[in-house]
Write an enzyme that holds these catalytic residues in place. Structure first.
Site, mmCIF file in Angstrom:
data_model
loop_
_atom_site.group_PDB
_atom_site.id
_atom_site.type_symbol
_atom_site.label_atom_id
_atom_site.label_comp_id
_atom_site.label_asym_id
_atom_site.label_seq_id
_atom_site.Cartn_x
_atom_site.Cartn_y
_atom_site.Cartn_z
ATOM 1 N N LYS A 28 55.193 -9.499 -14.397
ATOM 2 C CA LYS A 28 56.652 -9.564 -14.227
ATOM 3 C C LYS A 28 57.234 -8.637 -15.289
ATOM 4 C CE LYS A 28 60.144 -10.999 -15.468
ATOM 5 N NZ LYS A 28 61.174 -10.068 -15.989
ATOM 6 N N GLU B 211 53.422 -12.482 -28.017
ATOM 7 C CA GLU B 211 53.680 -11.365 -28.932
ATOM 8 C C GLU B 211 55.190 -11.206 -28.983
ATOM 9 O OE1 GLU B 211 51.513 -9.143 -30.551
ATOM 10 O OE2 GLU B 211 49.810 -10.391 -29.972
ATOM 11 N N CYS C 217 58.782 -3.358 -31.776
ATOM 12 C CA CYS C 217 58.564 -4.665 -32.427
ATOM 13 C C CYS C 217 58.124 -4.481 -33.871
ATOM 14 C CB CYS C 217 57.532 -5.464 -31.638
ATOM 15 S SG CYS C 217 55.967 -4.621 -31.427
ATOM 16 N N GLU D 227 65.940 -9.719 -36.518
ATOM 17 C CA GLU D 227 65.524 -8.508 -35.804
ATOM 18 C C GLU D 227 66.753 -7.879 -35.141
ATOM 19 O OE1 GLU D 227 63.265 -8.885 -32.072
ATOM 20 O OE2 GLU D 227 61.946 -7.299 -32.817
HETATM 21 P P1 NAD Z 1 63.143 -10.508 -23.726
HETATM 22 O O1 NAD Z 1 62.527 -11.682 -24.402
HETATM 23 O O2 NAD Z 1 64.584 -10.533 -23.450
HETATM 24 O O3 NAD Z 1 62.430 -10.255 -22.305
HETATM 25 C C1 NAD Z 1 61.036 -10.058 -22.216
HETATM 26 C C2 NAD Z 1 60.588 -10.418 -20.815
HETATM 27 O O4 NAD Z 1 60.781 -11.818 -20.606
HETATM 28 C C3 NAD Z 1 61.378 -9.714 -19.713
HETATM 29 O O5 NAD Z 1 60.492 -9.377 -18.669
HETATM 30 C C4 NAD Z 1 62.349 -10.798 -19.257
HETATM 31 O O6 NAD Z 1 62.817 -10.649 -17.944
HETATM 32 C C5 NAD Z 1 61.495 -12.041 -19.394
HETATM 33 N N1 NAD Z 1 62.241 -13.301 -19.518
HETATM 34 C C6 NAD Z 1 63.499 -13.484 -19.973
HETATM 35 N N2 NAD Z 1 63.801 -14.810 -19.969
HETATM 36 C C7 NAD Z 1 62.703 -15.461 -19.508
HETATM 37 C C8 NAD Z 1 62.381 -16.833 -19.290
HETATM 38 N N3 NAD Z 1 63.244 -17.800 -19.548
HETATM 39 N N4 NAD Z 1 61.141 -17.144 -18.838
HETATM 40 C C9 NAD Z 1 60.239 -16.169 -18.597
HETATM 41 N N5 NAD Z 1 60.482 -14.858 -18.775
HETATM 42 C C10 NAD Z 1 61.701 -14.503 -19.228
HETATM 43 O O7 NAD Z 1 62.729 -9.244 -24.596
HETATM 44 P P2 NAD Z 1 63.160 -7.735 -24.350
HETATM 45 O O8 NAD Z 1 64.589 -7.593 -24.724
HETATM 46 O O9 NAD Z 1 62.700 -7.293 -23.019
HETATM 47 O O10 NAD Z 1 62.242 -6.965 -25.423
HETATM 48 C C11 NAD Z 1 62.565 -6.881 -26.769
HETATM 49 C C12 NAD Z 1 61.793 -7.913 -27.567
HETATM 50 O O11 NAD Z 1 60.385 -7.760 -27.339
HETATM 51 C C13 NAD Z 1 61.977 -7.728 -29.077
HETATM 52 O O12 NAD Z 1 62.167 -8.981 -29.676
HETATM 53 C C14 NAD Z 1 60.655 -7.109 -29.522
HETATM 54 O O13 NAD Z 1 60.321 -7.337 -30.875
HETATM 55 C C15 NAD Z 1 59.688 -7.773 -28.583
HETATM 56 N N6 NAD Z 1 58.443 -7.018 -28.502
HETATM 57 C C16 NAD Z 1 57.353 -7.505 -29.143
HETATM 58 C C17 NAD Z 1 56.164 -6.779 -29.129
HETATM 59 C C18 NAD Z 1 54.930 -7.302 -29.827
HETATM 60 O O14 NAD Z 1 53.852 -6.760 -29.586
HETATM 61 N N7 NAD Z 1 55.040 -8.300 -30.674
HETATM 62 C C19 NAD Z 1 56.095 -5.555 -28.460
HETATM 63 C C20 NAD Z 1 57.234 -5.086 -27.809
HETATM 64 C C21 NAD Z 1 58.416 -5.822 -27.839
#
Ligand code: NAD
Length: 502
Positions: free
Chosen positions: A190, A265, A302, A401
Site C-alpha cells: 500500500k 520504521e 527520516c 521531526e
Molecule cells: P505517514 O505516516 O503519514 O504515511 C505513511 C503510510 O501510512 C502512507 O502509505 C499512508 O497512506 C499510510 N497510512 C496513513 N494512516 C494510516 C493508518 N491509519 N493505517 C495504516 N496506514 C496508514 O508518513 P509519510 O508522511 O508518508 O512519510 C513521512 C514519515 O515517514 C516521516 O515521519 C519519516 O521520518 C518516516 N520515514 C521513516 C523511514 C525509516 O526508515 N525510519 C524512512 C522514510 C520515511
C-alpha cells in the site's frame, strides 16, 4: 553525469502510461464504485496521476490473491527459483529506470537526477536479497541427545502487508519487497497516496519478467486503505515505514484485529555532533557535508541530520560556513537534470514546515537563513533551505521531526552536554559524531540514542557496508531490523522441528 545523454524528460513524461487501478493477481484490477483520487503536481498545483483509492474491497482481493500465490507455488519455489526471478526483476528495474524515476519525480517533485540515482539502489536491494537467499543457511541444529535431532528452521511467514511513505517511493517498495519475496513470502503493498505510481509500475514490470501473478500486489489509497490492510486477518506480517503517529495507530489496528508481527520504521530527529578536534579538517568541507546531510531530498528524509550540535569554540565559524553553503542551494524545476533542490512533496507538507518555522521564531530561536517564499518559485510547494541558530533546547523545532529543509544549530560546552542535547528527543534513528578522538567516539556512540551511529574522523571517501548494512531503530523511531542478512530474518519465522527417532 553526462546530461547530453539524458532523454527528453518532458516528452517521456507525456508518454508515461501507468494504470491507476490496483494491481492484483498479475493485472490492473478495477474496483467498481471505488473512489478515484488524483495526485497534485507540487511544482505548480496542477492535477497529476489519477488512481483508484482501493479501500477494503481491493485490499481483500489483493490479500486473497497473495494467499493463493503463496500456497500454489511461491512458498514451494526453491531458493534457486526465487533467486532467478528476483534477479530478472532487478534487471527490469534497471532497464526501466527512466520511467520509474519519472513516476517519483512527477508525483512528489523529486529532482529527476536524484530520482534516477535512486533506481540503482532500488534494484540493488532486490538483487542483494536474491543473491543472499541461496547462500544463507536456513537454520541450525540444536544440541540433543542421541536419537533426537532438533532443527531450528527459518520459514517464510506467508502474506506480508507493506505500507510505505512518499519520500523514497521506489526505494522503500524495493527495500520491503526484496527480503519479503526472497524469504518466500508474497506481498500486498500500500504505497502512499502522494506517490502510488512507481509501485504500480514496479508490479507490472514484475509480472512482465516472470514473477508469478499474485506474488506482488499493489493497492493504492490513503489511510483507510492502509488500515484495511493492517486489520485484514489474511495478512501474516506487516512492515511499515512512515511517521511515528501512524505507527502507533497501526499498533492499535493490530490490537483490535488479528495478532501479527510488525516491523516499524518511523520518524527521526537525528543529531550531528561536531567536536572541536575536527577543526583541522577544513570548515568549508565539513559544512558542505553538514548541508548535504540536512537538506538532501529537501530535508524529507527520516535520517536527515536536522540538528547540528557544535562545540563552543567552533560554533560561530561553523554557523557562518553552514549558512553560506545552505544559501547556495537554489530551488529548481524537478524535470531539469541540473536541479538539486526541488519543491516539497505537497502543499500540506509545506504548511507543516512553515508552521514549524513560525514556532521556532516564537520559541526564541534565531533565523539565520529564511527559506520561505523563495523568489521565482511563488507557485507550487517550494521552500528553500532554512537555518535556525541558538535554538533553545526546549523549542519544538529542537525536539520534533519537521521533515523539511530546516536545520537547527545549537552550541555545547562538553561531551556531557552534547549527549544531553543529542538525546533530548523521543526519536532514535541515527546519529553522526565528528571527532578524531577514538575514546570519545566510543563513549559517545555507546550513549547516544540511535540505531545507526556514524563516526567521522576524516573527509576521505570511504566505502560503507552498502546493502549489507542492517540497523534497528530505537525509542519512538520504531523496532525491527531492516537491511543486510538480519533484515531477511525479519521476514521469516523461527520453527523448531524435533525428529525423535529413538
Ligand atoms: P505517514 O505516516 O503519514 O504515511 C505513511 C503510510 O501510512 C502512507 O502509505 C499512508 O497512506 C499510510 N497510512 C496513513 N494512516 C494510516 C493508518 N491509519 N493505517 C495504516 N496506514 C496508514 O508518513 P509519510 O508522511 O508518508 O512519510 C513521512 C514519515 O515517514 C516521516 O515521519 C519519516 O521520518 C518516516 N520515514 C521513516 C523511514 C525509516 O526508515 N525510519 C524512512 C522514510 C520515511
Amino acid at each position: 553525469m553526462n546530461t547530453s545523454k539524458q532523454p527528453d524528460w518532458r516528452q517521456l513524461a507525456e508518454r508515461l502510461a501507468v494504470s491507476g487501478a490496483p494491481f492484483i493477481d498479475g493485472k490492473p484490477h478495477p474496483i467498481p464504485d471505488a473512489r478515484q483520487s488524483t495526485t497534485i503536481n507540487p511544482v505548480d498545483g496542477s492535477d497529476g496521476f489519477t488512481f483508484t483509492d482501493g479501500g477494503a474491497a481491493a485490499i481483500d482481493a489483493a490479500v486473497r490473491a497473495a494467499r493463493a500465490a503463496w500456497e500454489n507455488g511461491w512458498r514451494d519455489c526453491g531458493p534457486a527459483g526465487r533467486r532467478q526471478r528476483l534477479l530478472a526483476l532487478a534487471d527490469a528495474i534497471l532497464a526501466h529506470g527512466d520511467e520509474l524515476a519519472l513516476c517519483d519525480c512527477l508525483d512528489i517533485g523529486k529532482p529527476i537526477a536524484a530520482a534516477r540515482g535512486e533506481v540503482f539502489p532500488a534494484a540493488g536491494f532486490i538483487r542483494y536479497y536474491a543473491e543472499a537467499i541461496d547462500k544463507l543457511h536456513a537454520g541450525q541444529v540444536a544440541p540433543t541427545g542421541a536419537g533426537a535431532l532438533e532443527l531450528q528452521l527459518w520459514r517464510p511467514r506467508g502474506v506480508v502487508g507493506a505500507i510505505t511513505p512518499w519520500n523514497f517511493p521506489l526505494i522503500n517498495a524495493c527495500l520491503k519487497l526484496g527480503p519479503a519475496l526472497a524469504a518466500g513470502n508474497t506481498a500486498v503493498i500500500k504505497p502512499s497516496e502522494l506517490s502510488p505510481r512507481s509501485a504500480l509500475l514496479l508490479a507490472q514490470l514484475a509480472q512482465d519478467c516472470g514473477i508469478p501473478a499474485g506474488v506482488i500486489n499493489v493497492v493504492p489509497g490513503g489511510g483507510a486503505t492502509g488500515e484495511a490492510l493492517v486489520r485484514h486477518p489474511g495478512v501474516d506480517m506487516l512492515t511499515f515505514t512512515g511517521s511515528t503517529a501512524t505507527g502507533k495507530s497501526i499498533l492499535q489496528g493490530i490490537g483490535g484485529s488479528t495478532i501479527k508481527p510488525v516491523l516499524l520504521e518511523c520518524g527521526g530527529k537525528s543529531p550531528e555532533i561536531l567536536f572541536e578536534d575536527v577543526a583541522g579538517l577544513g570548515l568549508a568541507e565539513v559544512a558542505a557535508q553538514v548541508v548535504r546531510g540536512a537538506f538532501w531530498n529537501q530535508g524529507q528524509v527520516c535520517v536527515a541530520r536536522s540538528r547540528l550540535l557544535v562545540q563552543q569554540s567552533l560554533y560561530q565559524p561553523m554557523v557562518d560556513a553552514v549558512v553560506a553553503v545552505a544559501a547556495s542551494l537554489q530551488p529548481g524545476d524537478p524535470l531539469e537534470m541540473s536541479t538539486t533542490f526541488g519543491p516539497l512533496a505537497s502543499s500540506r507538507q509545506r504548511t507543516v514546515v512553515e508552521g514549524y518555522i513560525q514556532s521556532g521564531i516564537d520559541d526564541g530561536a534565531r533565523l539565520a537563513l529564511d527559506g520561505r517564499n523563495p523568489a521565482g518559485f511563488e507557485q507550487g510547494c517550494y521552500l528553500a533551505p532554512t537555518v535556525f541558530v541558538d535554538v533553545p533546547p526546549a523549542a519544538r523545532i529542537a525536539r520534533e521531526e519537521i521533515f523539511g529543509p530546516v536545520l537547527c544549530v545549537m552550541p555545547f560546552a562538553d561531551e556531557e552536554e552534547a549527549l544531553a542535547l543529542a538525546n533530548a528527543t523521543e526519536y532514535g534513528l541515527a546519529a553522526t559524531i565528528w571527532t578524531r578522538d577514538i575514546g570519545r567516539a566510543q563513549r559517545v556512540a555507546g550513549r547516544v540514542q540511535a540505531g545507526k551511529v556514524r563516526v567521522v574522523a576524516s573527509l576521505a571517501q570511504v566505502e560503507g557496508a552498502g546493502f549489507s548494512h542492517s540497523a534497528e531503530p530505537c525509542g519512538q523511531s520504531g523496532y525491527g531490523v531492516e537491511g543486510g542478512p538480519d533484515g531477511l530474518r525479519s521476514y521469516m519465522r523461527r520453527q523448531s522441528v524435533e525428529l525423535a527417532a529413538g
